[in-house]
Enzyme design. Structure first.
Site, mmCIF file in Angstrom:
data_model
loop_
_atom_site.group_PDB
_atom_site.id
_atom_site.type_symbol
_atom_site.label_atom_id
_atom_site.label_comp_id
_atom_site.label_asym_id
_atom_site.label_seq_id
_atom_site.Cartn_x
_atom_site.Cartn_y
_atom_site.Cartn_z
ATOM 1 N N ASP A 1 -39.784 22.258 -16.138
ATOM 2 C CA ASP A 1 -38.727 22.900 -16.910
ATOM 3 C C ASP A 1 -39.258 24.288 -17.259
ATOM 4 O O ASP A 1 -40.475 24.543 -17.224
ATOM 5 C CB ASP A 1 -38.357 22.096 -18.162
ATOM 6 C CG ASP A 1 -37.000 22.542 -18.731
ATOM 7 O OD1 ASP A 1 -36.488 23.605 -18.314
ATOM 8 O OD2 ASP A 1 -36.442 21.826 -19.585
HETATM 9 C C1 BGC Z 1 -33.563 23.841 -19.746
HETATM 10 C C2 BGC Z 1 -33.292 23.385 -18.332
HETATM 11 C C3 BGC Z 1 -32.813 24.538 -17.510
HETATM 12 C C4 BGC Z 1 -33.848 25.630 -17.554
HETATM 13 C C5 BGC Z 1 -33.484 26.854 -16.741
HETATM 14 C C6 BGC Z 1 -34.435 25.081 -19.801
HETATM 15 O O1 BGC Z 1 -34.409 25.620 -21.070
HETATM 16 O O2 BGC Z 1 -34.177 22.812 -20.475
HETATM 17 O O3 BGC Z 1 -32.360 22.343 -18.346
HETATM 18 O O4 BGC Z 1 -32.562 24.121 -16.208
HETATM 19 O O5 BGC Z 1 -34.011 26.053 -18.897
HETATM 20 O O6 BGC Z 1 -32.468 27.555 -17.363
#
Ligand code: BGC
Length: 731
Positions: free
Chosen positions: A221
């Site tokens: 993530d």
């Molecule tokens: C989120 C993810 C997301 C990623 C990219 C993170 O803050 O938890 O779900 O895909 O950001 O934007």
């Protein structure tokens, strides 16, 4: 991968080059690919643009709504449409779906997740991934794992036992990985039992790859990696976002120092390489925005859950209407955070309702644009419009649903509660239409109104979809994928959410959501699986047949009304007298069946044998217990229409006997009983014989481990003899 790729190039390949792109490696002729959010639309950041304002794309219904359709086929079509939009925008991987369980109704990202049930989640997400990937675009199954809250999400440790971990929190991931092979899995921010998901070797390698056979790439993530070396060692392949020159260097140094196996880094780099090559086979494309809007409307219409409809107030006919509440004019249709889409267009309910009738439509905002404040003038105007109309429609909903923060209450804002009160007093024919990304309590006000429409966050076509249902162009068939409790404090997660001091204990264990309400026999406002229709359905007698594959259930379902409709037939299974603590009923299969007015559908459902298993912590494996399984077929988890009992032959699940096994456990095991019986018999006339002749004494002896009994004066065996018994028992 080309053998000449240096360790430095390998390291660079395992981190991104910017927020959304992988690193190109010239020496390997390897381009960069683009990944982007997800999950209910393509949030493609305009070049150099604002991180959150993306290029226009279809905002499909978020998972809270798409899950309420209980329709795998719709999810497949949504995945395909998303794939087309990705191809049009040159996106190689879409960051979704999110399959974390809704452990608490307060979860800030519940609108992005499907359900409190792992089978419903897993079935729907599998279709979404298959649809997307059929277009040559990869999915990113997230957030692996146990990411069920936003409070302290980047550090908190989700502490839980292996049964709930396996049976609840990993189950949907397992289903999607084994049936759809997503190109990527995204590790979560949080820790699981004390170890960051990004550094969790057991999760990322032993379970995901070794047990489940995952063939793709694990991406972090965004910002989940604390220690690149530890992450790569655990099985993480790609760290996002990048660049991360310091981390790349740390990897090179660790390989040189021998603290990281060069082969492990090489494998991670190879997986990035494979992903880039796979993405390279994708053809570019275009999509029909009008057709996608129509699909978004279809899914949204099927997602709406009719909670209450006393006196068949709905569907609307030619009555004059008061449309009240700012959300009718300014729709709430998605949540905040990384999933936020810039829609290609946006329908609002007020316009769509007005266009659906020739009768008078009066509008009053009722509360201010923030959804949170109101005043007497706004209330009086709304009450006046309600009193002057045949039917009042009150649009209310949640105001704070966003990634990064959990909610602190399930209540509507006071200004909106006041609006319901004033309008329902002015006109008893009041319909409440909810817009919310997660459960809101209805108990404080539901008795005041005859009809309630649960409209979730429905995406860009929510306004027209609501009009479709209100006017009966669509017969509602949405079902709750999460329980609506009477009070927040009733919820199984209540005492252990969101934890403290860096830890959250999943104290309710396997009893997540309806499992916990049912286990404690607790009243709920609307149960899991619930939803009304403008028609009615009657169930016939259910029949079951067991096979090696599981249990097949057949049940006739008749549409007894005068409108065509859809029934979501649900199969719940329980095992009274199970050797482990289980919920009274667990969803194991469902079917979404269109049934014409007056017609009968012969519905066949399959409960897979593997889905009957529990995780045995002593044997460290899944076990299907031998027994008479109670199979309940229902219209919801609390509306069981037919029950059938089916005997299932269990797995061979003998737990080896040890010196620490109790007398009771020895006697419960056929071989153990034979051996210990002989020993006890040979002690005839002894103190032991006298003891075992007394039933209450025998019960007390039952809990005594053999090793401990051997130490008692008068024991019929010595410690050395116990060792022999153990060998003989397990021979
Ligand atoms: C989120 C993810 C997301 C990623 C990219 C993170 O803050 O938890 O779900 O895909 O950001 O934007």
């Amino acid at each position: 991968m080309k053998p000449e790729l240096s360790t430095a190039d390998q390291a660079a390949l395992t981190s991104g080059s910017d927020f959304w792109r992988t690193t190109a490696v010239e020496s390997a002729d390897l381009p960069a690919i683009t990944v982007t959010d997800g999950p209910h639309g393509v949030r493609m950041q305009a070049d150099g643009g604002d991180l959150l304002a993306g290029v226009p794309a279809t905002c499909f219904p978020p998972a809270v709504a798409s899950a309420s359709t209980w329709d795998p086929e719709l999810l497949r079509r949504m995945g395909e449409a998303l794939g087309d939009e990705c191809r049009a925008m040159d996106v190689a991987v879409l960051l979704g779906p999110g399959v974390n369980l809704k452990r608490s109704p307060l979860g800030g990202r519940n609108f992005e997740y499907f359900s409190e049930d792992p089978i419903l989640t897993g079935v729907l997400a599998t279709e979404w991934v298959l649809g997307l990937q059929s277009k040559g675009v990869g999915a990113s199954l997230k957030h692996f794992a146990v990411n069920s809250q936003e409070t302290d999400r980047m550090r908190v440790s989700a502490d839980l036992d292996e049964r709930p971990l396996r049976e609840m929190y990993l189950r949907a991931f397992h289903r999607v990985v084994t049936r759809a092979q997503p190109w990527t899995v995204m590790c979560a921010y949080n820790k699981v039992n004390g170890t960051y998901a990004s550094e969790h070797h057991w999760l990322l390698t032993e379970v995901l790859r070794d047990e489940w056979g995952f063939e793709g790439l694990v991406v972090s993530d965004w910002g989940a990696v604390v220690d690149r070396v530890a992450a790569v060692r655990a099985g993480l392949d790609l760290t996002m976002p990048g660049p991360d020159a310091a981390g790349d260097r740390a990897l090179v140094d660790a390989v040189a120092a021998g603290t990281l196996d060069g082969g492990v880094l090489g494998t991670a780099a190879q997986r990035v390489h494979n992903l880039v090559l796979k993405a390279g086979t994708r053809e570019s494309g275009s999509y029909d925005a009008a057709a996608h809007h129509a699909l978004a409307r279809e899914i949204a219409g099927r997602a709406i859950v009719l909670l209450k409809n006393d006196g068949d107030l709905l569907p609307l006919g030619g009555q004059s209407l008061a449309v009240l509440g700012e959300f009718a004019r300014t729709p709430r249709y998605q949540g905040g955070g990384s999933s936020q889409i810039t829609p290609t267009r946006l329908d609002d309910a007020l316009t769509e309702i007005t266009n659906s009738t020739s009768a008078t439509v009066r509008f009053a905002a009722g509360y201010s644009a923030d959804g949170d404040t109101g005043d007497e003038a706004l209330l009086a105007e709304a009450a006046e419009a309600a009193a002057a109309s045949d039917v009042a429609l009150v649009f209310v909903g949640s105001v704070h649903e966003t990634e990064g923060a959990d909610r602190d209450s399930l209540d509507l804002p006071a200004a909106q509660l006041a609006l319901i009160e004033r309008v329902s007093a002015a006109n008893p024919r009041t319909v409440v239409v909810l817009s919310n990304g997660a459960v809101l309590l209805t108990s404080p006000w539901e008795a005041r109104v005859p009809a309630i429409v649960e409209g979730w966050l429905l995406g860009q076509a929510g306004g027209s979809a609501l009009a479709d249902v209100l006017f009966g162009r669509v017969n509602p068939s949405g079902r709750l994928a999460e329980t609506i409790p009477v009070a927040l404090a009733d919820h199984p997660s209540f005492l252990d959410f969101p934890g403290e001091h860096g830890h959250v204990r999943y104290g309710e264990g396997v009893h997540v959501g309806y499992r916990g309400f049912d286990a404690r026999g607790q009243a709920v406002s609307y149960p899991f699986g619930f939803g009304l229709s403008y028609t009615t359905f009657a169930y016939g007698t259910a029949e079951a047949t067991a096979s090696e594959a599981g249990v097949e259930i057949r049940v006739p379902v008749t549409n007894t009304g005068d409108r065509d409709g859809r029934e979501v037939v649900q199969v719940y299974v329980g095992l009274p007298g199970s050797a482990v603590r289980r919920a009274p009923r667990e969803l194991k299969a469902f079917a979404n069946v269109p049934i014409a007015a007056g017609a009968t559908a012969e519905v066949t459902l399959h409960v897979e044998r593997a889905d009957l298993a529990y995780w045995d912590t002593r044997l460290n494996r899944w076990v299907v217990e031998d027994g008479d399984y109670v199979i309940e077929v229902g219209a919801s988890s609390r509306d069981i229409r037919a029950t059938v009992t089916q005997r299932v032959t269990g797995d061979d699940a003998r737990v080896p006997l040890t010196a620490e096994s109790s007398v009771g456990e020895w006697f419960a095991d056929p071989r153990g009983a034979e051996l210990l019986g002989e020993v006890f018999a040979s002690a005839a006339g002894s103190a032991t014989a006298a003891l075992t002749a007394d039933p209450s004494m025998l019960m007390m002896l039952g809990s005594l481990p053999l090793s401990r009994m051997a130490m008692f004066p008068g024991s019929p065996f010595t410690a050395a003899e116990v060792e022999k018994l153990v060998l003989a028992a397990n021979d």
